[in-house]
Design a protein around this motif. Structure first.
Motif, mmCIF file in Angstrom:
data_model
loop_
_atom_site.group_PDB
_atom_site.id
_atom_site.type_symbol
_atom_site.label_atom_id
_atom_site.label_comp_id
_atom_site.label_asym_id
_atom_site.label_seq_id
_atom_site.Cartn_x
_atom_site.Cartn_y
_atom_site.Cartn_z
ATOM 1 N N ARG A 136 0.837 -1.123 0.153
ATOM 2 C CA ARG A 136 0.064 -0.132 0.040
ATOM 3 C C ARG A 136 0.969 1.298 0.143
ATOM 4 N NH1 ARG A 136 -3.484 -0.403 4.766
ATOM 5 N NH2 ARG A 136 -4.907 1.362 4.185
ATOM 6 N N SER A 163 -4.345 1.851 14.262
ATOM 7 C CA SER A 163 -4.966 1.149 13.659
ATOM 8 C C SER A 163 -6.950 -0.142 13.682
ATOM 9 C CB SER A 163 -5.016 1.590 12.732
ATOM 10 O OG SER A 163 -5.747 0.858 11.164
ATOM 11 N N GLU A 165 -8.233 -1.356 11.693
ATOM 12 C CA GLU A 165 -9.023 -1.247 10.415
ATOM 13 C C GLU A 165 -8.760 -2.972 10.082
ATOM 14 O OE1 GLU A 165 -7.862 -0.089 5.872
ATOM 15 O OE2 GLU A 165 -6.511 0.665 7.579
ATOM 16 N N GLY A 166 -10.188 -3.203 9.772
ATOM 17 C CA GLY A 166 -10.742 -5.124 9.507
ATOM 18 C C GLY A 166 -10.729 -5.475 10.451
ATOM 19 N N ILE A 261 1.814 -0.087 10.715
ATOM 20 C CA ILE A 261 1.619 -1.088 10.730
ATOM 21 C C ILE A 261 0.635 -0.929 11.723
ATOM 22 C CG2 ILE A 261 2.936 -2.242 12.063
ATOM 23 C CD1 ILE A 261 2.298 -4.520 10.391
ATOM 24 N N GLY A 262 -0.729 -1.687 11.395
ATOM 25 C CA GLY A 262 -1.506 -1.364 12.588
ATOM 26 C C GLY A 262 -1.439 -2.523 13.765
ATOM 27 N N GLY A 265 -2.725 -6.039 11.624
ATOM 28 C CA GLY A 265 -1.394 -6.430 10.920
ATOM 29 C C GLY A 265 -0.213 -7.112 11.468
ATOM 30 N N ASP A 358 -0.764 -6.876 4.159
ATOM 31 C CA ASP A 358 -2.097 -5.469 3.098
ATOM 32 C C ASP A 358 -2.657 -4.387 4.391
ATOM 33 O OD1 ASP A 358 -2.423 -7.357 5.046
ATOM 34 O OD2 ASP A 358 -4.487 -8.047 4.137
ATOM 35 N N THR A 359 -1.691 -4.893 5.003
ATOM 36 C CA THR A 359 -1.902 -4.017 6.368
ATOM 37 C C THR A 359 -0.556 -3.055 6.732
ATOM 38 O OG1 THR A 359 -1.145 -5.650 7.962
ATOM 39 C CG2 THR A 359 -3.671 -5.163 7.677
#
Length: 428
Positions: A136, A163, A165-166, A261-262, A265, A358-359
């Motif tokens: 990303r 984060s 996220e997801g 990175i979150g 991940g 992906d993260t």
């Protein structure tokens, strides 16, 4: 009385009572036919000789008239089991042995080696292309204004964000992350990859700094400088670009690459590696992060690893103690990830890359090669030729923040910019 005719009829001699003298028979020359080499499937069979028009062979010379065994003294053959077949026409034996030509093993090995190399290259290129497509590249460092000049080392700003996220509600509960919206910086580090040795410098998120003037990454609007703020406020105000701008402004060190990175991940990468081995010198507990560790060597899974790097309330100097744990764990993570056992094993490499890429948010100029260099630089920190430290601190500042020791900070930055061995020590 003789009834037989006197004209030399069948069964009787001539009418002449005297015996007939010998006659000379005329010579009949046999036509010359070119000799053809026998086919290997014909053997030495006279019938084939007759069929090809080479004349009649009685077989007395070879003993075949009596069915003598070919290839034996009684059969008159060659005596070598070939049945009289010339070696150049003999069929190859089983496995290429016998009188035929031997296989060229050198050529076969050479061809096999070429095929193997081509297959490995194809796999490597395919993996690189796939992994690159998963990255990303979202942070645009070209938007950062008034940047310092480049130095001799490659510098990375590594950020761990909170984060979510997801993540599902169940995952948030399991990882003790809470459900806060948005994202903030949970950890920040400068990694300097130098020929003189790699250095990892943790930036406490409660550092008391000046947020300089900047142009909004989304709005394009210019904002005035804001003195006296905590470092993590820069990320909250305008994201990665302003955080990079703030770090560069307060240190004078140019940041070449950005990686973030979150929570999810980070935990997934650890689990994909099968856990990370770590020596915890002193056990501790923290209800907020879910940490509950005993002292000693142990393997941490994703959930435990996240709790280890997030814990702050279990320590007297909460932020500084946490940054030391973060450095220790990241070095161990890189040391385990950047190994032939992971990189050359598809069953370990693909899950690891898939779990983190992906993260993982990086700058637009960062390639997979640059990311690999970053991991190997992190690995070098724990390899004996690197150095990990906190940003030198001189004391406390308002709002429970930490004030940097600026003379030491300037010396540290100059050593990194000039690719010199870092001799500056952290105060805490």
């Amino acid at each position: 009385m003789n009834d037989w005719p006197d004209d030399g009829g069948y069964g009787r001699g001539p009418a002449n009572p005297q015996p007939e003298g010998p006659r000379r028979m005329s010579h009949v020359q046999r036509p010359q036919v070119p000799q053809q080499p026998p086919r290997y499937d014909q053997g030495h069979d006279p019938s084939f000789t007759q069929a090809r028009g080479t004349g009649y062979d009685s077989g007395y010379n070879t003993g075949q008239v009596y069915g003598g065994d070919r290839g034996t003294p009684q059969g008159g053959g060659r005596g070598d089991g070939s049945g009289g077949i010339p070696p150049q026409y003999a069929p190859p034996g089983p496995g290429g042995s016998g009188t035929g030509p031997a296989p060229d093993w050198r050529r076969r090995i050479k061809v096999g080696s070429v095929v193997l190399v081509v297959a490995v290259l194809a796999w490597g290129i395919g993996t690189y292309a796939w992994a690159s497509s998963q990255m990303r590249n979202e942070v645009d460092l070209s938007k950062v204004i008034e940047r310092p000049s480049e130095g001799d080392c490659t510098t990375y700003l590594i950020v761990g964000s909170d984060s979510r996220e997801g993540m599902s509600a169940e995952e948030k509960k399991k990882l003790h992350t809470g459900s806060a919206e948005g994202k903030r910086t949970d950890s920040m580090m400068i990694l300097a990859s130098c020929s003189s040795g790699n250095t990892m410098i943790s930036l406490p998120r409660d550092s008391w700094v000046t947020i300089p003037s900047f142009v909004g990454s989304e709005s394009g609007r210019k904002y005035e400088a804001r003195g006296g703020s905590k470092l993590n406020a820069a990320y909250a105000m305008d994201g990665p670009e302003l955080l990079v701008r703030t770090v560069e402004y307060n240190t004078g060190l140019r940041i070449d690459h950005y990686a973030e990175i979150g929570f999810a991940g980070f935990a997934n990468i650890v689990d994909a590696l099968g856990g990370v081995e770590l020596n915890i010198e002193k056990g501790f507990k923290d209800k907020k992060s879910g940490a509950n560790f005993q002292a000693g060597e142990q393997t941490l899974n994703g959930e435990q690893a996240l709790a280890f790097v997030r814990t702050r309330y279990a320590f007297a100097e909460s932020d500084l103690a946490r940054t030391k744990n973060q450095q220790k764990f990241l070095s161990a993570l890189a040391n385990q990830a950047a190994t032939p056992g992971t990189i050359l094993n598809p069953f370990a490499l693909y899950p690891t890359l898939g779990a983190g890429l992906d993260t993982l948010v990086v700058d637009k100029d960062m390639s997979l090669y640059d990311l690999g260099k970053m991991f190997f630089a992190m690995k070098g920190i724990s390899g004996g030729d690197g150095k990990s430290m906190n940003m030198p601190i001189s004391g406390s500042a308002p709002q429970g923040s930490l004030k940097w020791d600026m003379p030491k900070v300037k010396q540290l930055v100059e050593q990194i910019r000039n690719d010199e061995k870092v001799t500056v020590e952290s105060n805490r």
